[in-house]
Design an enzyme around this catalytic site. Structure first.
Site, PDB file in Angstrom:
ATOM      1  N   GLU A 161      11.334   9.223 -28.482  1.00 52.78           N
ATOM      2  CA  GLU A 161      12.524   8.879 -29.299  1.00 52.78           C
ATOM      3  C   GLU A 161      12.322   7.559 -30.055  1.00 52.78           C
ATOM      4  O   GLU A 161      13.223   6.731 -30.169  1.00 52.78           O
ATOM      5  CB  GLU A 161      13.793   8.891 -28.443  1.00 52.78           C
ATOM      6  CG  GLU A 161      14.010  10.298 -27.881  1.00 52.78           C
ATOM      7  CD  GLU A 161      15.423  10.664 -27.519  1.00 52.78           C
ATOM      8  OE1 GLU A 161      16.340   9.944 -27.922  1.00 52.78           O
ATOM      9  OE2 GLU A 161      15.579  11.689 -26.851  1.00 52.78           O
ATOM     10  N   GLY A 217       0.832  -1.220   0.000  1.00 53.30           N
ATOM     11  CA  GLY A 217       0.000   0.000   0.000  1.00 53.30           C
ATOM     12  C   GLY A 217       0.855   1.254   0.000  1.00 53.30           C
ATOM     13  O   GLY A 217       0.528   2.252  -0.655  1.00 53.30           O
TER      14      GLY A 217
HETATM   15  C1  LIG Z   1       6.966  13.556 -22.925  1.00 53.42           C
HETATM   16  C2  LIG Z   1       7.296  13.539 -24.369  1.00 53.42           C
HETATM   17  C3  LIG Z   1       8.400  14.241 -24.835  1.00 53.42           C
HETATM   18  C4  LIG Z   1       8.711  14.250 -26.207  1.00 53.42           C
HETATM   19  N1  LIG Z   1       9.772  15.010 -26.635  1.00 53.42           N
HETATM   20  C5  LIG Z   1       9.980  15.141 -27.982  1.00 53.42           C
HETATM   21  C6  LIG Z   1      10.980  16.047 -28.461  1.00 53.42           C
HETATM   22  O1  LIG Z   1      11.705  16.684 -27.692  1.00 53.42           O
HETATM   23  N2  LIG Z   1      11.119  16.191 -29.793  1.00 53.42           N
HETATM   24  C7  LIG Z   1      10.355  15.521 -30.685  1.00 53.42           C
HETATM   25  O2  LIG Z   1      10.543  15.713 -31.881  1.00 53.42           O
HETATM   26  N3  LIG Z   1       9.395  14.653 -30.264  1.00 53.42           N
HETATM   27  C8  LIG Z   1       9.195  14.461 -28.925  1.00 53.42           C
HETATM   28  N4  LIG Z   1       8.207  13.604 -28.475  1.00 53.42           N
HETATM   29  C9  LIG Z   1       7.365  12.914 -29.452  1.00 53.42           C
HETATM   30  C10 LIG Z   1       7.591  11.413 -29.483  1.00 53.42           C
HETATM   31  O3  LIG Z   1       8.816  11.115 -30.073  1.00 53.42           O
HETATM   32  C11 LIG Z   1       6.384  10.784 -30.175  1.00 53.42           C
HETATM   33  O4  LIG Z   1       5.312  10.877 -29.260  1.00 53.42           O
HETATM   34  C12 LIG Z   1       6.616   9.369 -30.596  1.00 53.42           C
HETATM   35  O5  LIG Z   1       7.566   9.309 -31.625  1.00 53.42           O
HETATM   36  C13 LIG Z   1       5.332   8.670 -31.041  1.00 53.42           C
HETATM   37  O6  LIG Z   1       4.615   9.443 -31.948  1.00 53.42           O
HETATM   38  P1  LIG Z   1       3.038   9.679 -31.703  1.00 53.42           P
HETATM   39  O7  LIG Z   1       2.859  10.142 -30.307  1.00 53.42           O
HETATM   40  O8  LIG Z   1       2.540  10.536 -32.790  1.00 53.42           O
HETATM   41  O9  LIG Z   1       2.390   8.243 -31.784  1.00 53.42           O
HETATM   42  P2  LIG Z   1       1.921   7.486 -33.120  1.00 53.42           P
HETATM   43  O10 LIG Z   1       3.015   7.536 -34.125  1.00 53.42           O
HETATM   44  O11 LIG Z   1       0.579   7.967 -33.513  1.00 53.42           O
HETATM   45  O12 LIG Z   1       1.801   5.988 -32.586  1.00 53.42           O
HETATM   46  C14 LIG Z   1       0.651   5.517 -31.893  1.00 53.42           C
HETATM   47  C15 LIG Z   1       0.840   4.024 -31.650  1.00 53.42           C
HETATM   48  O13 LIG Z   1       0.960   3.348 -32.920  1.00 53.42           O
HETATM   49  C16 LIG Z   1       2.157   2.583 -32.945  1.00 53.42           C
HETATM   50  N5  LIG Z   1       2.697   2.583 -34.323  1.00 53.42           N
HETATM   51  C17 LIG Z   1       2.849   3.640 -35.165  1.00 53.42           C
HETATM   52  N6  LIG Z   1       3.384   3.237 -36.322  1.00 53.42           N
HETATM   53  C18 LIG Z   1       3.593   1.900 -36.200  1.00 53.42           C
HETATM   54  C19 LIG Z   1       4.140   0.904 -37.062  1.00 53.42           C
HETATM   55  N7  LIG Z   1       4.612   1.208 -38.290  1.00 53.42           N
HETATM   56  N8  LIG Z   1       4.201  -0.377 -36.605  1.00 53.42           N
HETATM   57  C20 LIG Z   1       3.748  -0.701 -35.371  1.00 53.42           C
HETATM   58  N9  LIG Z   1       3.224   0.210 -34.512  1.00 53.42           N
HETATM   59  C21 LIG Z   1       3.160   1.478 -34.927  1.00 53.42           C
HETATM   60  C22 LIG Z   1       3.094   3.300 -31.970  1.00 53.42           C
HETATM   61  O14 LIG Z   1       4.101   2.429 -31.494  1.00 53.42           O
HETATM   62  C23 LIG Z   1       2.127   3.715 -30.876  1.00 53.42           C
HETATM   63  O15 LIG Z   1       1.906   2.629 -30.007  1.00 53.42           O
HETATM   64  C24 LIG Z   1       7.915  13.536 -27.112  1.00 53.42           C
HETATM   65  C25 LIG Z   1       6.816  12.805 -26.645  1.00 53.42           C
HETATM   66  C26 LIG Z   1       6.503  12.803 -25.301  1.00 53.42           C
HETATM   67  C27 LIG Z   1       5.296  12.039 -24.823  1.00 53.42           C
END
Ligand SMILES: Cc1cc2nc3c(=O)[nH]c(=O)nc-3n(C[C@H](O)[C@H](O)[C@H](O)COP(=O)(O)OP(=O)(O)OC[C@H]3O[C@@H](n4cnc5c(N)ncnc54)[C@H](O)[C@@H]3O)c2cc1C
Length: 380
Positions: free
Chosen positions: A364, A341
């Site tokens: 990333e 807890g």
């Molecule tokens: C706290 C935080 C800090 C960040 N900082 C930065 C930053 O400084 N600079 C920057 O540029 N970005 C940054 N990001 C962005 C981050 O890199 C993206 O959120 C990440 O790359 C995923 O993209 P998305 O959120 O659009 O998810 P989506 O691409 O929409 O993905 C959604 C889901 O689909 C899955 N998916 C997508 N394509 C495929 C595929 N081909 N095969 C299998 N599964 C797939 C993904 O794995 C995920 O589970 C940050 C994100 C967060 C949450």
């Protein structure tokens, strides 16, 4: 219990001793309260800058620490272990400096690299957009050449340090040729037309700013183009190979902190007249956590050593990111279980560790994307 490290030089041992002192005395005592209050650790980044820790892997000629990745990452692990938002911020800053340091001309490096690796300026890495996350090559932010400068319009999403950074490594479209039409710029952090939206309300890493970054007719001098037009995606992905090692080190630091907390608690908590660590069911769980931490550390160090020797390491970096961040998720979740807890309350840090671990599997490149990278490398 501090992780045992086999460091390559006495210089690296001294560096790690300094980093541990800063982590223990200046970071760890403030982490819980600052995260609770969603306070951005700008002063702590200044301290890292003054201590020479913002440019550890970059050449001494430009004011960096000229440390191998193997050493930089272990320093980063110690910092993330004390305060995750600071560790992730340091990793993002180092990744943001990478494009200039690796692909910049001598003139560009002479002009801008010293101020971003030896001072206390902070960088941001602006790749993602709301419709271009995993599919980064679909980005639409546009840079149009107009005489001696580019005019940039568009909105970046999820940018760590948005609005707080002194510079951004910006990926923007200069041609409509898909991934080959993207270019990389060293954008100033504070310039007309560049604004940050309100920070995202996240489940963890609440001290770190994550926000949209809007470019409205932002003028970027032509000499801030890094590489040639069209090199942007290649540079961005190369930066991510190294950045993923940084996130791997942060993940191991977080998992180590959770393990240490769980072991300490299990030694002093008694039930049924015995310390709970004496129950084999719990002891085995702690043993699995320790095995996960140490094997994850070995995975990122092995990838780092390849990088330090100039060997290809894309596959190994993706494996490290996958293994280390999954380990952090499992170990932090199990740490909550060990504390029972108490683990579910904010009186102990493990619930925060668990919330912080989740994002490591997402940014990333999500861990699904790491599998794509590993699979692509296997098919070569
Ligand atoms: C706290 C935080 C800090 C960040 N900082 C930065 C930053 O400084 N600079 C920057 O540029 N970005 C940054 N990001 C962005 C981050 O890199 C993206 O959120 C990440 O790359 C995923 O993209 P998305 O959120 O659009 O998810 P989506 O691409 O929409 O993905 C959604 C889901 O689909 C899955 N998916 C997508 N394509 C495929 C595929 N081909 N095969 C299998 N599964 C797939 C993904 O794995 C995920 O589970 C940050 C994100 C967060 C949450």
């Amino acid at each position: 219990m501090p992780a045992e490290r086999l460091l390559p030089t006495t210089e690296a041992e001294d560096l790690l001793a300094l980093v541990r002192e800063i982590a223990r005395d200046e970071l760890a005592p403030h982490a819980a309260e600052a995260e609770e209050q969603e306070r951005f650790p700008r002063d702590e980044f200044r301290l890292l800058g003054k201590s020479g820790l913002l440019g550890l892997p970059y050449p001494e000629r430009f004011g960096g620490g000229e440390q191998p990745y193997e050493v930089y990452l272990q320093a980063l692990e110690e910092i993330a272990s004390a305060w995750m938002s600071v560790g992730v911020g340091l990793s993002v800053h180092v990744m943001s400096s990478y494009a200039l340091a690796t692909f910049g001309t001598d003139a560009q490096k002479d002009r801008w690299l010293p101020e971003i690796v030896e001072g206390d300026r902070l960088g941001g890495y602006a790749l993602s957009e709301s419709q271009a996350g995993s599919d980064a090559g679909a980005l639409t932010t546009r840079a149009v050449l107009n005489g001696d400068h580019y005019v940039v319009n568009g909105t970046k999403a999820w940018i760590t340090h948005a609005g707080a950074a002194d510079f951004y490594t910006l990926m923007a479209r200069t041609a409509d040729t898909g991934g080959k039409g993207i270019s990389c710029f060293l954008a100033p952090g504070h310039t007309e037309g560049l604004t940050a939206a309100a920070p995202e309300r996240k489940m963890g890493l609440t001290g770190s700013i994550t926000a949209q970054l809007r470019f409205e007719d932002v003028r970027i001098d032509r000499d801030r183009l890094i590489g040639d037009e069209g090199d942007g995606l290649k540079i961005a992905l190369s930066a991510l190979d190294s950045g993923r090692l940084g996130i791997s080190a942060c993940a191991v630091g977080l998992a180590q902190a959770a393990l240490d907390e769980a072991v300490a608690y299990a030694k002093q908590r008694t039930q049924f007249g015995r310390a709970i660590i004496d129950f084999q069911g719990l002891e085995f769980m702690l043993a699995d956590m320790a095995a996960a931490v140490e094997s994850a550390r070995a995975t990122y160090l092995s990838a780092a050593r390849r990088r330090d020797r100039g060997l290809p390491f894309t596959r190994q970096a993706a494996i490290a990111k996958l293994v280390c961040t999954d380990a952090a998720m499992k170990v932090t979740t199990d740490a909550v279980q060990v504390l029972g807890g108490a683990g579910y309350t904010r009186d102990f840090p493990v619930e925060r560790y668990m919330r912080e671990a989740k994002v490591l599997q997402i940014f990333e490149g999500t861990n699904q994307i790491q599998r794509l990278v590993i699979g692509r490398e296997l098919r070569r």
